[in-house]
Scaffold this active site. Structure first.
Site, PDB file in Angstrom:
ATOM      1  N   SER A 248     -18.187 -21.395  13.407  1.00  0.00           N
ATOM      2  CA  SER A 248     -18.717 -23.349  14.114  1.00  0.00           C
ATOM      3  C   SER A 248     -17.949 -23.518  15.511  1.00  0.00           C
ATOM      4  CB  SER A 248     -19.117 -23.823  13.734  1.00  0.00           C
ATOM      5  OG  SER A 248     -17.623 -24.581  13.343  1.00  0.00           O
ATOM      6  N   LYS A 249     -19.088 -23.317  16.319  1.00  0.00           N
ATOM      7  CA  LYS A 249     -18.805 -23.913  17.612  1.00  0.00           C
ATOM      8  C   LYS A 249     -17.016 -25.359  17.889  1.00  0.00           C
ATOM      9  CE  LYS A 249     -22.836 -26.329  19.519  1.00  0.00           C
ATOM     10  NZ  LYS A 249     -23.981 -25.574  19.964  1.00  0.00           N
ATOM     11  N   ARG A 250     -17.312 -26.360  17.141  1.00  0.00           N
ATOM     12  CA  ARG A 250     -16.232 -26.518  16.901  1.00  0.00           C
ATOM     13  C   ARG A 250     -14.950 -26.047  17.000  1.00  0.00           C
ATOM     14  NH1 ARG A 250     -17.790 -32.787  16.247  1.00  0.00           N
ATOM     15  NH2 ARG A 250     -19.789 -32.872  16.487  1.00  0.00           N
TER      16      ARG A 250
END
Ligand code: GLU
Length: 481
Positions: A248-250
């Site tokens: 995920s981009k987090r």
């Protein structure tokens, strides 16, 4: 072999990963690799995203033999242009009794869902219109009630399909919902469009991400209902973050545009992705795409979730700089990265007023080229706000920009001003830390022009860094109390 990306956001590393394994398999066995744009979600699909997905895959050298731009014998290659075909196929199933019209309204289905949740059951469609009499159907149609078309899943028995990596996968049919095939607006759902197009496009091997495996039983039943031969199914493991969660981009940059803007070499990215769940017989880490194809077999895939790690990918990239490219090729790469003409031209209006001679340029624009900018918590703290409030507000702002399709200065300005108002912050309190977060400086050319040129990946990174700095500040704030 095919990939079917949905153009609803930035080109995702998972798309490149799946494309790579499809392409390797196609090249190894002399098959064709098809790019099909799955843009049935009318609201979220955007031509800009489609263009960026195609540009990113091309950048990586993952070229397709058939697709919307190059054509081919099975076009059109955009699902939105195949609506008629999908509708006809839904009608065929209706006629053969494998599908039915469902007139249930949204309110009815919402109420059903609420009741099921209250009874602690898994929410699902209850088949209420599965066996309507012809008279009832005619009456509803006469009323002009909208309807969807659902597939008539068998209510007993088991559906078994073979996944080439996992062996037989089976599911009790009664657990599978009567999937909607055609929505009331006449658009197909993913399931119908995907199966119909795979069949009509002559796809023999469906190589896709593991997350679709729960859809496959429905697809298999659809193939049977149509009387078509099924393709082989291969579900690739999902890329994961360090802690094992789905990438995920987090936790990781997942946009292919991000890698390009950081100056990664496409062949190093491809090399790194080849090793996600796959390994060379001699376990070597650095190899070309041709070597990959030559050694490619599905037997070498391991299903333990491969960890995607940008640091490790940087290491591979460094190896290419030092050991794979010769000086000439390395120089060419640097030149094209640093002197990217489109980017330099975009800077012209920003520096023209401020420059007297050429050497002023670097000092004025250095933060366009420097990746992360160093910021300390105190650099960004607004007088009237706490670090905690700053961290939270910046986080919400970063999320907002991630959902922002139009990244032009005017659009950015509009959403930012709206945001500041909604947050009930003073403009000055927000814009100063924002400017420093994004440029590392207190003064810069017009901020939204700067953000557009920096581009989404870099702005995202710098905002996330600012959130981290503000959180650090909040910690210190807490201790000092
Ligand atoms: N449109 C789907 C996606 O975005 C395609 C899934 C499939 O390959 O079946 O990944």
């Amino acid at each position: 072999m095919r990939i079917g990306p949905s153009p609803t956001g930035e080109p995702h590393v998972g798309t490149a990963y799946i494309a790579l394994f499809n392409l390797a398999f196609a090249r190894k066995h002399g098959g064709k690799f098809v790019l099909r744009i799955e843009d049935t979600d009318q609201e979220r699909s955007k031509p800009e995203w489609e263009a960026q997905i195609m540009a990113s895959l091309k950048w990586l050298g993952l070229d397709w033999d058939e697709g919307p731009d190059v054509g081919g014998p099975h076009g059109p290659y955009r699902q939105s242009e195949r609506q008629q075909i999908h509708r006809e196929h839904a009608m065929k199933l209706l006629e053969s009794g494998h599908a039915y019209r469902c007139f249930a309204t949204k309110e009815e289905l919402d109420a059903l869902r609420a009741e099921q949740i209250e009874r602690k059951e898994t929410p699902r469609y209850d088949g209420r219109h599965r066996d309507l009499s012809q008279a009832q159907i005619d009456a509803f149609i006469a009323e002009g009630r909208p309807f969807v078309i659902r597939m008539k899943m068998p209510t007993d028995g088991t559906t078994v399909f073979r996944d080439e990596l996992r062996g037989d996968v089976s599911i009790e049919n009664e657990q599978v919902d009567d999937q909607i095939l055609l929505k009331s607006d006449g658009f197909p759902t993913y399931h119908l469009a995907n199966v119909v197009d795979d069949h009509l496009m002559g796809i023999t091997h469906v190589i896709r991400a593991e997350e679709w495996i729960s859809s496959t039983p429905k697809h298999v039943v659809l193939y049977e209902m149509f009387g078509w031969e099924k393709p082989k199914f291969i579900h690739m493991p999902l890329l994961r973050n360090e802690n094992g969660s789905k990438i995920s981009k987090r936790k990781n940059p997942v946009s292919l545009m991000d890698y390009k803007s950081r100056g990664f070499l496409p062949q190093a990215v491809v090399n790194y992705l080849s090793r996600m769940g796959w390994s060379m017989p001699d376990e070597r880490e650095i190899f070309s795409f041709d070597d990959f194809v030559e050694n490619f077999t599905f037997e070498r895939i391991s299903l333990g979730g491969p960890k995607f790690d940008i640091e490790k990918m940087s290491w591979v990239n460094g190896k290419y700089y030092r050991e794979v490219l010769d000086e000439q090729a390395f120089g060419d790469h640097l030149l094209s990265y640093v002197f990217d003409e489109a980017r330099l031209r975009a800077l012209v209006p920003l520096v023209r007023e401020r420059m007297d001679k050429g050497e002023d340029f670097i000092g004025l624009t250095e933060y366009f080229f420097s990746g992360d900018v160093e910021i300390q918590p105190d650099d960004i703290k607004p007088k009237k706000q706490t670090f905690k409030a700053l961290a939270q507000t910046f986080e919400r702002y970063a999320d907002l920009l991630d959902r922002q399709d139009d990244y032009s200065p005017a659009a950015l300005e509009e959403v930012t001003r709206e945001f500041v108002e909604k947050e009930e912050w003073k403009t000055r309190d927000f814009f100063m830390p924002l400017r420093i977060a994004v440029t590392g400086r207190k003064a810069s050319p017009p901020l939204f022009d700067v953000m557009t040129i920096l581009g989404r990946p870099l702005v995202r990174r710098r905002l996330r860094n600012a959130v981290a700095a503000a959180k650090l500040g909040a910690k210190q704030e807490g201790k000092n109390k």
